[in-house]
Design a protein around this motif. Structure first.
Motif, short mmCIF file in Angstrom:
data_model
loop_
_atom_site.label_atom_id
_atom_site.label_comp_id
_atom_site.label_asym_id
_atom_site.label_seq_id
_atom_site.Cartn_x
_atom_site.Cartn_y
_atom_site.Cartn_z
N ASP A 92 1.03 -0.99 -0.15
CA ASP A 92 -0.10 -0.11 0.00
C ASP A 92 0.65 1.02 0.04
N GLU B 186 -0.43 2.95 -3.13
CA GLU B 186 -0.97 4.42 -2.89
C GLU B 186 -0.65 5.60 -2.52
N TYR C 261 -3.96 -6.08 -0.77
CA TYR C 261 -3.83 -5.00 -1.69
C TYR C 261 -3.64 -5.51 -2.83
N VAL D 60 -11.23 -2.12 -2.94
CA VAL D 60 -10.37 -2.71 -3.75
C VAL D 60 -10.75 -4.07 -3.73
N SER E 44 -5.54 -3.57 -5.22
CA SER E 44 -5.76 -2.27 -5.25
C SER E 44 -4.58 -1.67 -6.26
N LEU F 111 -6.75 -0.20 -8.48
CA LEU F 111 -7.97 0.81 -8.51
C LEU F 111 -7.42 1.56 -8.02
#
Lengths: 422, 176
Positions: free
Chosen positions: A142, A145, B109, B159, B165, B168
């Motif tokens: 992540d 992100e 994820y 997600v 993820s 997305l």
């Protein structure tokens, strides 16, 4: 009902007046940190450029990259990985810190881990930033992100508070405490939570010990750990700060999942059996006395700081590493290395037969001098799963720097108490 | 990390059998053996997956099957290849008493529904047919019993619906 340190840090980072444990919301980290590792940073950079079409970063100053792995072989493969990292960091204008030591330590020395800051990394040992009253959270992939959007969606964690009193007895340190906490509360005792350390015992604990304690938080299932920032933490922060910072203290009526008390003077030397740091694997060092070792390692992002090297020097002064044992000492950063030389600690260690290596992550994950089949290693590394430091047929025991140094002298698992009596 | 195969999002209700029930603090690396955790080669991983537990596992798993765990599932320093191997066989979700945070975050994820359902580890055995409504975190055991867990957050639902993820984020933030 008041708020915990974690709730206050995340509220500030989210631009909110307050947040509560359990809320899910986007949060803006102060710093988004990584070390270069094949399949992680190189891929993430390529994805940012090729897949997301990002040619320029809005705020490059929030990105930080360290080169602290694979520094020791000098072969073509590792040179390529490092060069890719240098090229991408130059392209995006990202500050890159190469070969200055383990990033989780260097981030503190360079003023990223400031009280009240929120830091993320793909690696969970960033939780060591909690020593300074910062919140460091390992978010695995992540991180991408945050790298592409500047923010990351999180579930605000609940907090368990640890009230510490007393001081560690000679030969005992925070590595023994964290393994005691795991033994008492289980490998998921603080799952998905933050561990908040406070009380006179916390204030009496050195910054190094706090870093080691916070850096091991994941083995209780916690996402992070944080100390109430006291004058010692603030003094460190003021000395290294590159920006202003906003220390956060918990409210007296903050909402905790649980409050546990530990008298540090009662903590005993602990050793963790090979396999994992789970509760059932934690033993009193005396129970394992006599278990032979061939390798001993003091280093890692948890335990290679000046206090650990002082501990080793205290134990090894005037003694010799046992025949057939190799003791490798790896300072956590170049700055720690210089300080240890200046204090004469390495002279003591070398005289005892220890080997001093350049600061890097490479011993801890088996890249440098990997363990061979059948070897027993006593280690201050962060992890003792099979294969972590080399052969899957080697055994890794975990202990404090005191215990590792004492075991190296004895040629078998031993506590510093035993060595000092001999 | 880039070599993981592409998997479509799961159906709203995942219907399959319980392919295996793991205990507490289970280290996912053990699914393929620690010596194999650096491989992303699907064929190689298929030859290793679950061999230490059930040599017939790879042959009997069907798409939609799930694995079940106890407390703190995914404990340790979880690597990605074991779940690559399991998903390649058709494992559609993991249902556990609770998850280790690092494992939970990493595999969420990747788009795997990791659903926390207290009581699941003792309510089912290998081979049981179940129906998992992953958005609602409910497990229908087919005998009149329905277990209720913790529904994923709105963001995690997005997600998983997106197939992970990365997909997305590409939909939300790609500048190309």
């Amino acid at each position: 009902m008041g708020h915990t340190i974690a709730e206050k840090i995340l509220a500030r980072a989210a631009g909110r007046d307050s947040v509560r444990a359990g809320e899910s919301l986007p949060v803006r980290p102060d710093y988004m940190i990584a070390y270069d590792f094949p399949g992680y940073t190189d891929v993430m950079f390529r994805q940012m450029h090729d897949d997301f079409g990002i040619r320029e970063l809005d705020e490059p100053g929030r990105y930080v990259v360290f080169i602290d792995h694979m520094l020791t072989k000098g072969n073509d493969k590792e040179q390529q990985v490092h060069q890719v990292t240098r090229d991408w960091c130059e392209f995006y204008g990202i500050e890159l810190h190469e070969a200055r030591g383990i990033g989780h330590q260097v981030m503190a020395e360079l003023g990223y881990a400031l009280p009240g800051n929120f830091l993320i990394h793909f690696d969970g040992h960033i939780s060591g930033a909690g020593a300074f009253g910062a919140l460091g959270w390992g978010v695995r992939r992540d991180l991408l992100e945050a790298w592409v959007s500047g923010q990351i969606f999180l579930d605000v964690p609940a907090t368990t508070r640890f009230e510490l009193t007393g001081e560690f007895a000679p030969g005992v340190d925070s590595r023994d405490l964290v393994h005691q906490i795991i033994a008492d509360h289980g490998a998921d005792g603080c799952a998905h939570q933050v561990m908040e350390y406070a009380g006179p015992g916390a204030r009496a604990m050195s910054i190094d010990r706090r870093q080691g304690l916070c850096g091991m938080a994941m083995f209780t299932g916690a996402v992070s750990a944080v100390f109430e920032p006291d004058e010692a933490a603030l003094a460190y922060a003021r000395r290294v700060a590159r920006t202003g910072f906003t220390p956060q203290q918990p409210d007296a009526d903050a909402d905790y999942v649980a409050v546990h008390s530990y008298d540090l003077s009662q903590v005993r030397p602990r050793v963790v059996l090979p396999g994992s740091a789970r509760a059932a694997n934690t033993r009193d060092a005396a129970e394992l006395a006599g278990t032979p070792v061939t390798k001993a390692f003091i280093g890692s992002c948890a335990s290679g700081r000046i206090e650990d090297i002082r501990a080793a020097a205290l134990v090894l002064d005037g003694r010799q590493v046992a025949p057939g044992v190799e003791l490798n000492v790896v300072p956590t950063s170049e700055a720690v290395h210089r300080q240890a030389e200046e204090e004469g600690l390495f002279d003591v260690l070398r005289a005892a037969g220890a080997k001093i290596a350049r600061s890097s992550c490479d011993f801890c994950f088996g890249y440098q001098k990997p363990l061979q089949d059948g070897e027993n290693c006593i280690s201050t590394g962060v992890l003792n799963i099979s294969g972590r430091m080399g052969s899957t047929q080697a055994n890794i025991y975990l202990g404090s720097a005191f215990t590792v140094a004492a075991s190296a002298v004895a040629g078998a698992i031993s506590s510093a108490e035993e060595v000092s009596r001999s | 990390m880039s070599a993981a195969r592409d998997y479509p999002p799961p159906p709203d209700v995942i219907r399959g059998r319980v392919a295996w029930v793991f205990g507490d603090d289970f280290d996912i690396d053990l699914v393929i053996g620690v010596e194999n955790i650096k491989s992303y080669d699907a064929d190689f991983l298929r030859s290793k997956v679950m061999r230490a537990y059930d040599p017939g596992f790879a042959d009997r798993v069907q798409p939609g099957d799930v694995i079940v765990g106890g407390r703190n599932f995914g404990y340790g320093h979880p690597h990605y290849p074991p779940m690559v191997a399991l998903r390649d066989l058709g494992i559609a979700a993991v249902i556990a008493e609770s998850f280790s945070p690092g494992f939970w975050r990493g595999e969420t994820y990747n788009g795997v529904p990791l659903i926390t359902v207290p009581g699941i580890a003792t309510a089912v055995t290998t081979g049981d047919a179940i129906a998992l409504d992953w958005r609602a975190a409910t497990v229908d055991l087919g005998d009149g019993r329905v277990l209720h867990g913790t529904p994923p957050s709105a963001r995690v639902v997005r997600v998983i619906e997106a197939g992970g993820s990365l997909k997305l984020l590409l939909a939300e933030h790609a500048r190309t």
